[in-house]
Design a protein around this motif. Structure first.
Motif, PDB file in Angstrom:
ATOM      1  N   THR A  31       0.521  -1.377   0.192  1.00  0.00           N
ATOM      2  CA  THR A  31       0.145   0.213  -0.066  1.00  0.00           C
ATOM      3  C   THR A  31       0.360   1.472   0.212  1.00  0.00           C
ATOM      4  O   THR A  31       2.348   1.131   0.429  1.00  0.00           O
ATOM      5  CB  THR A  31      -1.364   0.083   1.337  1.00  0.00           C
ATOM      6  OG1 THR A  31      -0.082   0.276   2.453  1.00  0.00           O
ATOM      7  CG2 THR A  31      -1.763  -1.440   1.671  1.00  0.00           C
ATOM      8  N   GLY A  32      -0.118   2.513  -0.383  1.00  0.00           N
ATOM      9  CA  GLY A  32       0.936   3.791  -0.100  1.00  0.00           C
ATOM     10  C   GLY A  32       1.424   4.199   1.009  1.00  0.00           C
ATOM     11  O   GLY A  32       2.581   3.835   1.181  1.00  0.00           O
ATOM     12  N   GLY A  74      -0.235   9.897 -11.839  1.00  0.00           N
ATOM     13  CA  GLY A  74      -0.136  10.981 -10.675  1.00  0.00           C
ATOM     14  C   GLY A  74      -0.230  10.717  -9.273  1.00  0.00           C
ATOM     15  O   GLY A  74       0.902  11.210  -8.802  1.00  0.00           O
ATOM     16  N   MET A  75      -0.956  10.341  -9.721  1.00  0.00           N
ATOM     17  CA  MET A  75      -0.726   9.427  -7.721  1.00  0.00           C
ATOM     18  C   MET A  75       1.132   8.791  -7.591  1.00  0.00           C
ATOM     19  O   MET A  75       0.981   9.077  -6.380  1.00  0.00           O
ATOM     20  CB  MET A  75      -1.729   8.331  -7.192  1.00  0.00           C
ATOM     21  CG  MET A  75      -3.461   9.490  -7.777  1.00  0.00           C
ATOM     22  SD  MET A  75      -5.110   7.984  -7.352  1.00  0.00           S
ATOM     23  CE  MET A  75      -4.931   7.676  -5.459  1.00  0.00           C
ATOM     24  N   LYS A  76       1.581   8.136  -8.620  1.00  0.00           N
ATOM     25  CA  LYS A  76       1.874   7.548  -8.270  1.00  0.00           C
ATOM     26  C   LYS A  76       3.188   8.577  -8.049  1.00  0.00           C
ATOM     27  O   LYS A  76       4.305   7.889  -7.129  1.00  0.00           O
ATOM     28  CB  LYS A  76       2.717   6.055  -8.959  1.00  0.00           C
ATOM     29  CG  LYS A  76       1.870   5.517  -9.299  1.00  0.00           C
ATOM     30  CD  LYS A  76       1.866   4.208 -10.619  1.00  0.00           C
ATOM     31  CE  LYS A  76       1.547   2.347 -10.047  1.00  0.00           C
ATOM     32  NZ  LYS A  76       1.305   1.762 -11.175  1.00  0.00           N
ATOM     33  N   LEU A 117       2.976  10.348  -4.530  1.00  0.00           N
ATOM     34  CA  LEU A 117       3.980   9.022  -3.134  1.00  0.00           C
ATOM     35  C   LEU A 117       5.200   9.015  -3.650  1.00  0.00           C
ATOM     36  O   LEU A 117       6.179   9.235  -2.663  1.00  0.00           O
ATOM     37  CB  LEU A 117       3.073   7.291  -4.019  1.00  0.00           C
ATOM     38  CG  LEU A 117       3.279   6.152  -2.860  1.00  0.00           C
ATOM     39  CD1 LEU A 117       3.427   6.937  -1.163  1.00  0.00           C
ATOM     40  CD2 LEU A 117       2.523   5.378  -3.471  1.00  0.00           C
ATOM     41  N   ASP A 118       5.423   9.179  -5.340  1.00  0.00           N
ATOM     42  CA  ASP A 118       7.066   8.613  -5.322  1.00  0.00           C
ATOM     43  C   ASP A 118       8.405  10.272  -4.227  1.00  0.00           C
ATOM     44  O   ASP A 118       8.737   9.908  -3.664  1.00  0.00           O
ATOM     45  CB  ASP A 118       7.332   9.063  -6.610  1.00  0.00           C
ATOM     46  CG  ASP A 118       8.844   7.723  -6.916  1.00  0.00           C
ATOM     47  OD1 ASP A 118       8.973   7.272  -5.795  1.00  0.00           O
ATOM     48  OD2 ASP A 118       9.315   7.770  -7.953  1.00  0.00           O
ATOM     49  N   ILE A 119       7.433  11.166  -4.755  1.00  0.00           N
ATOM     50  CA  ILE A 119       7.920  12.338  -3.439  1.00  0.00           C
ATOM     51  C   ILE A 119       7.979  12.573  -3.007  1.00  0.00           C
ATOM     52  O   ILE A 119       8.338  13.435  -1.999  1.00  0.00           O
ATOM     53  CB  ILE A 119       7.444  13.716  -4.490  1.00  0.00           C
ATOM     54  CG1 ILE A 119       7.740  13.761  -5.660  1.00  0.00           C
ATOM     55  CG2 ILE A 119       7.850  15.175  -4.196  1.00  0.00           C
ATOM     56  CD1 ILE A 119       7.611  15.405  -6.617  1.00  0.00           C
ATOM     57  N   ALA A 120       6.244  12.623  -1.987  1.00  0.00           N
ATOM     58  CA  ALA A 120       6.211  12.469  -0.553  1.00  0.00           C
ATOM     59  C   ALA A 120       7.536  10.878  -0.343  1.00  0.00           C
ATOM     60  O   ALA A 120       7.985  11.944   1.297  1.00  0.00           O
ATOM     61  CB  ALA A 120       4.764  11.432  -0.378  1.00  0.00           C
ATOM     62  N   MET A 121       7.719   9.941  -0.475  1.00  0.00           N
ATOM     63  CA  MET A 121       8.382   9.366  -0.618  1.00  0.00           C
ATOM     64  C   MET A 121       9.869  10.084  -0.248  1.00  0.00           C
ATOM     65  O   MET A 121      10.764   9.700   0.791  1.00  0.00           O
ATOM     66  CB  MET A 121       8.766   7.682  -0.492  1.00  0.00           C
ATOM     67  CG  MET A 121       7.729   6.751  -0.533  1.00  0.00           C
ATOM     68  SD  MET A 121       7.160   5.327  -2.547  1.00  0.00           S
ATOM     69  CE  MET A 121       9.049   4.376  -2.335  1.00  0.00           C
TER      70      MET A 121
END
Length: 323
Positions: A99-100, A145-147, A150-154
């Motif tokens: 999951t995210g 776009g969501m991925k 999430l990539d930047i959030a990580m």
């Protein structure tokens, strides 16, 4: 005059060189990126943009006269550099099988955050990037776009002050791209430095404080978008007529204009400024001549890119038409 040292810049490189066998990828380039700004590196495919990101983020070695990232000597203290940066590559680091939220917690563990601190940071970043509702869903179900969000959030889990974004919006639809631009602007407002590579010239124009064009392993030009556009001639105003008599009158008076007798158009060199446009319109009014269409052509980053990289394909110039 104040001198900017390598230690007062987020990224400073002098004489950066990288070769693979006989192929030179970076041929002694210099980079100077002030903190809290967006720096965009443009170039054709294979120009060395990703190689530069990999070097600056300590993933591969290179030769340089001087190389500091986050105030740290990259060769002498790569661990300190890694602690100061975050990297989002062309290909997502998201694990689609979990999951995210689990992706975020995995990253928190890699940064040695305690379980409670990791959960707090993950929750805050998921909310910041509008991913809270999707947090419990497998990342494989996310849109492109969501991925990317999430990539930047990580990437932000470790609270980096310098972020390398290697073509972050490639493959995204226009709405997702604009969302990503908003995220990048927000990061910079918070004091983060963003080193951006992109294949979208509009993206560099929108976001970057300074832009460097990389070609054949060297920096072909560097400056603000406005400064780079001034390098390329070709701005003009085009007047189109449907009345041949009006066209002939205008052509006789405007001797500096290039004529197209078949299309009944005149092309007048211009920088597209309000002053020059007003002068042309005032002249038309005074002469009692009516043009059916007035079109302003100004060089854009596409023109700069093609000119500096030796691309001989037709360039696109933005047009603003007044009828």
């Amino acid at each position: 005059m104040t001198t900017t040292t390598s230690h007062s810049l987020a990224i400073a490189a002098k004489g950066l060189r990288k070769a693979y066998g006989d192929k030179t990828v970076l041929d002694g380039i210099d980079l100077a990126v002030p903190a809290g700004t967006v720096f965009a590196l443009l170039g054709p495919n294979g120009a060395g943009k990703t190689t530069a990101v990999k070097i600056l983020s300590t993933l591969i070695g290179a030769d340089a006269d001087d190389l500091h990232v986050g105030g740290h000597d990259l060769a002498a203290d790569p661990q300190a550099v890694r602690a100061a940066i975050g990297v989002t590559g062309q290909f997502s680091a998201v694990d689609g099988l979990i999951t995210g939220e689990e992706n975020m917690l995995l990253m928190a563990g890699l940064h040695h955050l305690s379980r409670s601190e990791g959960r707090r940071v993950a929750a805050e970043l998921l909310e910041r990037f509008d991913l809270t509702e999707a947090a419990k869903k497998p990342a494989s179900t996310y849109s492109g776009g969501m991925k990317r969000r999430l990539d930047i959030a990580m990437t932000l889990v470790g609270d980096p002050r310098i972020i390398f974004l290697d073509e972050p919006t490639t493959g995204l639809d226009p709405r997702s791209r604009h969302t990503m631009w908003g995220i990048i602007r927000e990061l910079v407002t918070g004091g983060v430095t963003v080193f951006l590579t992109t294949q979208y010239l509009e993206e560099a124009d929108e976001l970057a404080d300074r832009i460097a064009v990389l070609n054949d392993g060297r920096i072909a030009a560097e400056g603000t978008a406005k400064e780079l556009k001034r390098l390329i001639p070709g701005g003009h105003v085009r007047l189109r007529f449907t009345d041949p008599a009006a066209y002939r009158s205008a052509a006789t008076a405007l001797r500096e204009a290039a004529r197209d007798d078949d299309a009944l158009t005149l092309q007048i060199p211009s920088d597209g400024s309000q002053r020059e446009l007003r002068a042309i319109l005032d002249w038309l009014d005074t002469a009692g001549v009516t043009a059916d269409e007035l079109t302003v052509h100004t060089p854009d980053l596409d023109d700069v890119f093609f000119a500096l990289t030796g691309d001989t394909t037709a360039t696109h110039q933005p047009e603003e038409t007044v009828r």
